[in-house]
Design a protein around this motif. Structure first.
Motif, PDB file in Angstrom:
ATOM      1  N   ARG A  72       0.512  -0.988  -0.171  1.00 13.21           N
ATOM      2  CA  ARG A  72       0.220  -0.062   0.192  1.00 13.21           C
ATOM      3  C   ARG A  72       0.962   1.592  -0.130  1.00 13.21           C
ATOM      4  N   GLU A  73       2.074   0.994   0.422  1.00 13.38           N
ATOM      5  CA  GLU A  73       2.505   2.676   0.645  1.00 13.38           C
ATOM      6  C   GLU A  73       3.444   2.668  -0.976  1.00 13.38           C
ATOM      7  N   LYS A  74       3.791   1.069  -1.496  1.00 14.16           N
ATOM      8  CA  LYS A  74       4.172   2.060  -2.813  1.00 14.16           C
ATOM      9  C   LYS A  74       3.185   2.819  -3.385  1.00 14.16           C
ATOM     10  N   GLY A  75       1.588   2.555  -3.433  1.00 17.61           N
ATOM     11  CA  GLY A  75       0.623   2.727  -4.043  1.00 17.61           C
ATOM     12  C   GLY A  75      -0.088   1.659  -4.827  1.00 17.61           C
ATOM     13  N   VAL A  76       0.115   0.481  -3.957  1.00 15.20           N
ATOM     14  CA  VAL A  76      -0.716  -0.765  -5.050  1.00 15.20           C
ATOM     15  C   VAL A  76      -2.022  -0.622  -3.973  1.00 15.20           C
ATOM     16  N   LYS A  77      -2.948  -0.840  -5.092  1.00 15.12           N
ATOM     17  CA  LYS A  77      -4.500  -0.883  -4.771  1.00 15.12           C
ATOM     18  C   LYS A  77      -4.690  -2.797  -3.406  1.00 15.12           C
ATOM     19  N   ILE A  78      -4.903  -2.616  -2.134  1.00 12.42           N
ATOM     20  CA  ILE A  78      -4.886  -3.705  -1.776  1.00 12.42           C
ATOM     21  C   ILE A  78      -5.977  -4.162  -1.433  1.00 12.42           C
ATOM     22  N   GLU A  79      -7.389  -4.837  -2.067  1.00  8.81           N
ATOM     23  CA  GLU A  79      -8.291  -5.528  -1.187  1.00  8.81           C
ATOM     24  C   GLU A  79      -7.897  -6.124  -0.526  1.00  8.81           C
ATOM     25  N   SER A  80      -8.191  -6.239   1.075  1.00  3.57           N
ATOM     26  CA  SER A  80      -7.891  -7.590   1.610  1.00  3.57           C
ATOM     27  C   SER A  80      -9.886  -7.802   2.931  1.00  3.57           C
ATOM     28  N   LEU A  81     -10.278  -8.903   2.472  1.00  7.85           N
ATOM     29  CA  LEU A  81     -11.212  -9.401   2.740  1.00  7.85           C
ATOM     30  C   LEU A  81     -11.945  -9.182   4.454  1.00  7.85           C
ATOM     31  N   ALA A  82     -10.299  -9.585   4.721  1.00  4.58           N
ATOM     32  CA  ALA A  82     -10.513 -10.163   6.308  1.00  4.58           C
ATOM     33  C   ALA A  82      -8.769 -10.114   6.522  1.00  4.58           C
ATOM     34  N   ILE A  83      -8.386  -9.405   7.487  1.00  8.48           N
ATOM     35  CA  ILE A  83      -7.353  -8.313   8.168  1.00  8.48           C
ATOM     36  C   ILE A  83      -7.222  -9.237   9.144  1.00  8.48           C
ATOM     37  N   VAL A  84      -6.016 -10.638   9.689  1.00  6.33           N
ATOM     38  CA  VAL A  84      -5.769 -10.861  11.041  1.00  6.33           C
ATOM     39  C   VAL A  84      -4.556  -9.681  11.195  1.00  6.33           C
ATOM     40  N   GLU A  85      -4.972  -9.347  12.875  1.00 10.99           N
ATOM     41  CA  GLU A  85      -4.018  -7.815  13.794  1.00 10.99           C
ATOM     42  C   GLU A  85      -3.143  -9.294  14.276  1.00 10.99           C
ATOM     43  N   SER A  86      -3.673  -9.993  14.673  1.00  9.41           N
ATOM     44  CA  SER A  86      -3.386 -10.869  15.656  1.00  9.41           C
ATOM     45  C   SER A  86      -3.578 -12.838  16.043  1.00  9.41           C
ATOM     46  N   MET A  87      -2.451 -13.560  16.613  1.00  9.55           N
ATOM     47  CA  MET A  87      -3.274 -15.497  16.291  1.00  9.55           C
ATOM     48  C   MET A  87      -2.552 -15.084  17.846  1.00  9.55           C
ATOM     49  N   ASP A  88      -2.964 -16.378  18.052  1.00  6.90           N
ATOM     50  CA  ASP A  88      -2.472 -17.126  19.436  1.00  6.90           C
ATOM     51  C   ASP A  88      -3.015 -18.955  19.384  1.00  6.90           C
ATOM     52  N   HIS A  89      -1.649 -19.591  18.911  1.00  7.65           N
ATOM     53  CA  HIS A  89      -1.345 -21.260  18.889  1.00  7.65           C
ATOM     54  C   HIS A  89      -2.060 -21.660  19.691  1.00  7.65           C
ATOM     55  N   GLU A  90      -1.854 -20.799  20.913  1.00  6.26           N
ATOM     56  CA  GLU A  90      -1.905 -21.892  22.403  1.00  6.26           C
ATOM     57  C   GLU A  90      -3.762 -21.563  22.733  1.00  6.26           C
ATOM     58  N   THR A  91      -4.418 -20.693  22.220  1.00  2.19           N
ATOM     59  CA  THR A  91      -5.788 -20.349  22.607  1.00  2.19           C
ATOM     60  C   THR A  91      -6.236 -21.332  21.330  1.00  2.19           C
ATOM     61  N   GLY A  92      -5.898 -19.622  20.875  1.00  2.00           N
ATOM     62  CA  GLY A  92      -6.649 -20.436  19.020  1.00  2.00           C
ATOM     63  C   GLY A  92      -7.664 -19.651  18.705  1.00  2.00           C
ATOM     64  N   GLN A  93      -7.137 -18.288  19.268  1.00  2.00           N
ATOM     65  CA  GLN A  93      -8.570 -17.082  19.016  1.00  2.00           C
ATOM     66  C   GLN A  93      -7.993 -16.116  17.392  1.00  2.00           C
ATOM     67  N   VAL A  94      -7.843 -15.043  17.180  1.00  2.00           N
ATOM     68  CA  VAL A  94      -7.613 -14.805  16.149  1.00  2.00           C
ATOM     69  C   VAL A  94      -8.429 -13.664  16.145  1.00  2.00           C
ATOM     70  N   TYR A  95      -7.373 -12.699  15.932  1.00  3.46           N
ATOM     71  CA  TYR A  95      -8.517 -11.375  16.526  1.00  3.46           C
ATOM     72  C   TYR A  95      -8.153 -10.198  15.007  1.00  3.46           C
ATOM     73  N   PHE A  96      -8.671  -9.755  14.641  1.00  7.57           N
ATOM     74  CA  PHE A  96      -9.376  -8.841  13.348  1.00  7.57           C
ATOM     75  C   PHE A  96      -8.386  -7.832  13.223  1.00  7.57           C
ATOM     76  N   ARG A  97      -8.222  -6.854  12.507  1.00  5.68           N
ATOM     77  CA  ARG A  97      -7.917  -5.289  12.488  1.00  5.68           C
ATOM     78  C   ARG A  97     -10.109  -5.060  12.334  1.00  5.68           C
ATOM     79  N   LYS A  98      -9.593  -4.021  13.020  1.00  4.94           N
ATOM     80  CA  LYS A  98     -11.180  -2.987  12.398  1.00  4.94           C
ATOM     81  C   LYS A  98     -10.964  -1.616  11.840  1.00  4.94           C
TER      82      LYS A  98
END
Length: 192
Positions: A166-192
């Motif tokens: 995106r900083e290079k000016g490329v149009k990127i459309e991501s349908l789900a952006i994962v902000e972080s994950m925890d393999h121990e709990t299985g939790q996935v947190y999404f960018r708002k």
């Protein structure tokens, strides 16, 4: 895309090493009705960009790419990871390091299938550090075609590949952006 986030939460699995396994619906067993909805969303996001060709990389990008191509009513071209005997003539090539497989390979597309008259939408299942998209963008540039943008089902935002593009000016459309994950709990947190 809220529906994709919910699908990840209900069917995805988190593994050590920042691995998000979604092979039950996205890239091993394909939930075609659901992925058609994903394809419709990419069409909505890029329908004003003059797209006349979809480009992806084998193998995981092909299913989603085909559904997106159907939405746009245009061909799908996929970059191969190895040159085979049935690829005749000149090819565009680029090197791609696979985050998932830990290897570097040459991707290639026959020069017959990309040219300066094309307006390309690149589609892929995942965006982590951006290696696959960078390689595909390089193929578009070498062909003289115009890049409309990149549509990604799942972006691992914490690995910053999308941010750099995106900083290079490329149009990127991501349908789900994962902000972080925890393999121990299985939790996935999404960018708002």
């Amino acid at each position: 895309m809220y529906l994709l986030e919910q699908k990840i939460l209900s069917e995805g699995e988190v593994y050590e090493g920042n691995i998000l396994k979604v092979d039950g619906f996205l890239n091993h067993r394909i939930d075609v009705p659901f992925m058609k909805e994903v394809a419709k969303e990419f069409h909505r996001l890029f329908m004003e960009d003059g797209v006349n060709k979809i480009l992806t990389i084998e193998a995981s990008g092909i299913a989603i790419g085909a559904l997106v191509a159907e939405e746009f009513g245009c061909p799908l071209v996929f970059a191969k990871k190895t040159k085979t005997k049935n690829i005749a003539g000149d090819v565009y090539t680029s090197k791609v390091e696979s985050f998932t497989h830990g290897t570097t390979y040459d991707i290639l597309v026959s020069k017959r299938f990309l040219d300066k008259n094309d307006k390309i939408l690149i589609v892929d299942d995942f965006l982590a550090v951006g290696n696959a998209l960078n390689g595909l963008i390089e193929l578009v540039e070498k062909s003289g075609a115009t890049l409309a943008g990149c549509g990604v089902a799942i972006e691992k935002g914490f690995q910053h590949g999308g941010d750099k593009l995106r900083e290079k000016g490329v149009k990127i459309e991501s349908l789900a952006i994962v902000e972080s994950m925890d393999h121990e709990t299985g939790q996935v947190y999404f960018r708002k």
